[in-house]
Write a protein that holds these residues in place. Structure first.
Motif, PDB file in Angstrom:
ATOM      1  N   ILE A   1       0.896  -1.313  -0.036  1.00 15.63           N
ATOM      2  CA  ILE A   1      -0.150   0.062   0.001  1.00 15.63           C
ATOM      3  C   ILE A   1       0.849   1.243  -0.093  1.00 15.63           C
ATOM      4  N   GLU A   2       1.837   1.239   0.812  1.00 15.42           N
ATOM      5  CA  GLU A   2       2.771   2.385   1.106  1.00 15.42           C
ATOM      6  C   GLU A   2       3.267   2.668  -0.488  1.00 15.42           C
ATOM      7  N   LYS A   3       3.838   1.612  -1.113  1.00 18.11           N
ATOM      8  CA  LYS A   3       4.283   1.935  -2.577  1.00 18.11           C
ATOM      9  C   LYS A   3       3.369   2.396  -3.596  1.00 18.11           C
ATOM     10  N   ALA A   4       2.067   1.946  -3.431  1.00 16.84           N
ATOM     11  CA  ALA A   4       0.955   2.773  -4.283  1.00 16.84           C
ATOM     12  C   ALA A   4       0.644   4.104  -3.742  1.00 16.84           C
ATOM     13  N   LEU A   5       0.580   4.340  -2.781  1.00 18.57           N
ATOM     14  CA  LEU A   5       0.510   5.707  -2.516  1.00 18.57           C
ATOM     15  C   LEU A   5       1.476   6.547  -2.822  1.00 18.57           C
ATOM     16  N   SER A   6       2.670   6.222  -2.863  1.00 25.62           N
ATOM     17  CA  SER A   6       3.780   6.970  -3.287  1.00 25.62           C
ATOM     18  C   SER A   6       3.588   7.011  -4.665  1.00 25.62           C
ATOM     19  N   GLU A   7       3.221   6.133  -5.471  1.00 30.75           N
ATOM     20  CA  GLU A   7       3.354   6.291  -6.874  1.00 30.75           C
ATOM     21  C   GLU A   7       1.909   7.262  -7.218  1.00 30.75           C
ATOM     22  N   ILE A   8       0.664   7.000  -6.469  1.00 32.30           N
ATOM     23  CA  ILE A   8      -0.209   8.158  -6.720  1.00 32.30           C
ATOM     24  C   ILE A   8       0.228   9.384  -6.586  1.00 32.30           C
ATOM     25  N   ARG A   9       1.034   9.801  -5.513  1.00 35.92           N
ATOM     26  CA  ARG A   9       1.216  11.002  -5.199  1.00 35.92           C
ATOM     27  C   ARG A   9       2.292  11.518  -6.515  1.00 35.92           C
ATOM     28  N   ARG A  10       3.095  10.448  -6.813  1.00 30.30           N
ATOM     29  CA  ARG A  10       4.093  10.942  -7.987  1.00 30.30           C
ATOM     30  C   ARG A  10       3.213  11.329  -9.315  1.00 30.30           C
ATOM     31  N   VAL A  11       2.045  10.836  -9.540  1.00 31.71           N
ATOM     32  CA  VAL A  11       1.462  10.984 -10.685  1.00 31.71           C
ATOM     33  C   VAL A  11       0.498  12.300 -10.713  1.00 31.71           C
ATOM     34  N   LEU A  12       0.332  12.889  -9.495  1.00 32.34           N
ATOM     35  CA  LEU A  12      -0.739  13.766  -9.377  1.00 32.34           C
ATOM     36  C   LEU A  12      -0.077  15.067  -9.628  1.00 32.34           C
ATOM     37  N   SER A  13      -0.581  15.864 -10.052  1.00 30.99           N
ATOM     38  CA  SER A  13      -0.158  17.414 -10.253  1.00 30.99           C
ATOM     39  C   SER A  13      -0.169  18.292  -8.840  1.00 30.99           C
ATOM     40  N   PRO A  14       0.708  19.208  -8.830  1.00 30.11           N
ATOM     41  CA  PRO A  14       0.517  20.251  -7.693  1.00 30.11           C
ATOM     42  C   PRO A  14      -0.679  20.428  -7.028  1.00 30.11           C
ATOM     43  N   ASN A  15      -1.112  20.267  -5.999  1.00 32.26           N
ATOM     44  CA  ASN A  15      -2.511  20.412  -5.237  1.00 32.26           C
ATOM     45  C   ASN A  15      -3.571  19.449  -5.732  1.00 32.26           C
ATOM     46  N   GLY A  16      -3.101  18.503  -6.561  1.00 35.60           N
ATOM     47  CA  GLY A  16      -4.136  17.350  -7.147  1.00 35.60           C
ATOM     48  C   GLY A  16      -4.704  16.706  -6.015  1.00 35.60           C
ATOM     49  N   LYS A  17      -5.672  16.126  -6.403  1.00 37.41           N
ATOM     50  CA  LYS A  17      -6.585  15.612  -5.405  1.00 37.41           C
ATOM     51  C   LYS A  17      -6.515  13.831  -5.454  1.00 37.41           C
ATOM     52  N   PHE A  18      -6.564  12.959  -4.300  1.00 38.82           N
ATOM     53  CA  PHE A  18      -6.724  11.637  -4.251  1.00 38.82           C
ATOM     54  C   PHE A  18      -7.897  11.484  -3.576  1.00 38.82           C
ATOM     55  N   TYR A  19      -8.862  10.592  -3.938  1.00 44.87           N
ATOM     56  CA  TYR A  19     -10.355  10.328  -3.574  1.00 44.87           C
ATOM     57  C   TYR A  19     -10.180   8.967  -3.437  1.00 44.87           C
ATOM     58  N   VAL A  20     -10.148   8.290  -2.224  1.00 42.82           N
ATOM     59  CA  VAL A  20      -9.991   6.954  -1.722  1.00 42.82           C
ATOM     60  C   VAL A  20     -10.960   6.298  -0.883  1.00 42.82           C
ATOM     61  N   THR A  21     -11.776   5.245  -1.114  1.00 40.10           N
ATOM     62  CA  THR A  21     -12.551   4.909  -0.220  1.00 40.10           C
ATOM     63  C   THR A  21     -12.151   3.704   0.697  1.00 40.10           C
ATOM     64  N   GLY A  22     -12.861   3.578   1.632  1.00 38.06           N
ATOM     65  CA  GLY A  22     -12.855   2.276   2.436  1.00 38.06           C
ATOM     66  C   GLY A  22     -13.782   1.907   3.588  1.00 38.06           C
ATOM     67  N   ASN A  23     -13.888   0.954   4.168  1.00 35.59           N
ATOM     68  CA  ASN A  23     -14.846   0.710   5.250  1.00 35.59           C
ATOM     69  C   ASN A  23     -14.632   0.816   6.622  1.00 35.59           C
ATOM     70  N   SER A  24     -15.424   1.150   7.680  1.00 35.87           N
ATOM     71  CA  SER A  24     -15.096   0.984   8.918  1.00 35.87           C
ATOM     72  C   SER A  24     -14.860  -0.241   9.578  1.00 35.87           C
TER      73      SER A  24
END
Length: 386
Positions: free
Chosen positions: A252-275
């Motif tokens: 998961i950490e590697k995926a989050l790092s990759e997602i941040r890398r491909v996002l533009s400055p101030n880009g948004k990541f919308y991610v869902t999960g359960n409680s």
């Protein structure tokens, strides 16, 4: 070469070669009138492909399908095998990382607790389990069926869509798009100026998404993507979306790092999960039905949830907000409940045969005594800013 000599040179047993011939995976170049199997140098190439793909972990049926798709194009054959080996290496690297953490814990504390062991079990078993789970949208549909009994009639995909902000001409990437429900449910809200790429690690799921979205007046881009290795340059997207999929990623950490890398400055990541509270009553019922059966939890979704997701995201993103959606499933029929649990990665191998029948009977008696089964649902969407 006769079969004995071919087997000796290749290091494969005669019994194996006979089996491959029988199932049509590797037939000898010719057979003599007396029935002797004759192999030539070209057969070594076919055998090499089979042994490599088998080493990766593919079944003989899957290997047969791949060889059929690649045809006689040598470059294509090599490319397919190389890609598969690279994917296997990534998974092995993730497994090694978990073992390194376990080793450090063992050195520090002198023992491994249950959580360390659970991590090892999950990461080593994850690749095959997830792959099988999402060959089609059958299991997704079975789980959606139970949610149709929710007394909170707010549609999940519509709610998620309304939580997202799409700047004009935004470049959007959805990871793990599944059958494309986010977009089919919100087709009338799609701004034609958006550039939307839908991706999934499952080739079959992408085909399903294409089929289900072909009636929408929008040209989606489709791409097979592993979230740990997103094949785009830095700052390629303004929005990245991941609905209930990030907890399936081995690292998961590697995926989050990759997602941040491909996002533009101030880009948004919308991610869902359960409680952790989601499905609590159902998990308690299963625990009472059969203690230690291994189904009294929310499975892999606990790896990224409402309770731990914010902490994980803050390592990679400057700002993290969260919104929750709660509901209650009220059902007086055991079938959708049993189907829900049996369609999960764990349940698909546990709730079968007599165990499934016994669990169904158990729920029937529970409903008879209590009128219905009431199950809490609690999900969330994180809004992370780069």
């Amino acid at each position: 070469m006769k079969i004995g000599e071919f087997a000796k040179k290749s290091g494969v047993t005669v019994k194996t070669l006979l089996h491959y011939d029988k199932i049509g995976l590797l037939k000898p170049s010719k057979k003599t009138d007396c029935g002797y199997r004759i192999y030539c140098e070209d057969d070594f190439l076919k055998l090499q492909q089979i042994t490599t793909l088998k080493f990766i972990g593919l079944s003989l049926t899957e290997i047969s399908h791949i060889l059929h798709e690649s045809g006689e194009n040598l470059e294509s054959m090599i490319s397919i095998q190389k890609k598969a080996l690279e994917e296997k290496k990534k998974h092995i690297d993730s497994v090694i990382e978990v073992f390194n953490k376990a080793q450090n814990t063992a050195k520090k504390n002198g023992f491994l607790d249950a959580n360390n062991l659970i991590d090892i079990i999950k990461i080593t078993n994850m690749e095959k389990s997830v792959k099988e789970q999402y060959k089609s949208d059958k299991n997704l549909n079975l789980r959606s069926n139970l949610y149709s009994y929710n007394i909170n009639k707010i549609d999940w995909d519509e709610w998620c869509f309304d939580q997202m902000e799409f700047p004009k001409n935004a470049r959007i990437l959805e990871l793990g798009c599944g059958p494309g429900k986010l977009w089919s449910k919100n087709s009338k809200k799609i701004d034609k100026r958006l550039n939307i790429t839908l991706s999934d690690f499952s080739k079959n799921m992408l085909k399903i998404a294409k089929e289900k979205l072909k009636y929408i007046d929008y040209e989606f881009i489709y791409k097979e993507i592993n979230a740990e290795d997103i094949p785009y340059e830095a700052e390629s997207f303004d929005i990245v979306i991941a609905q209930h999929m990030i907890y399936f990623v081995p690292n998961i950490e590697k995926a989050l790092s990759e997602i941040r890398r491909v996002l533009s400055p101030n880009g948004k990541f919308y991610v869902t999960g359960n409680s952790y509270d989601s499905m609590r009553e159902l998990n308690e019922l299963i625990e009472r039905f059969a203690p230690n059966i291994g189904l009294d939890n929310n499975g892999l979704s606990s790896r990224f949830s409402l309770e731990n997701g914010e902490k994980m995201l803050k390592k990679h993103f400057s700002k993290v907000e969260v919104e929750t959606l709660e509901g209650k499933i009220i059902v007086d029929d055991p079938k959708p409940v049993v189907s829900y649990k049996a369609s999960t990665i764990q349940g698909s191998s546990i709730l079968v045969g007599e165990t499934k029948k016994e669990f169904t009977n158990y729920l029937e008696n529970y409903i008879k005594n209590n009128g219905n089964i009431s199950i809490t649902t609690k999900t969330c969407i994180f809004k992370a800013t780069k």
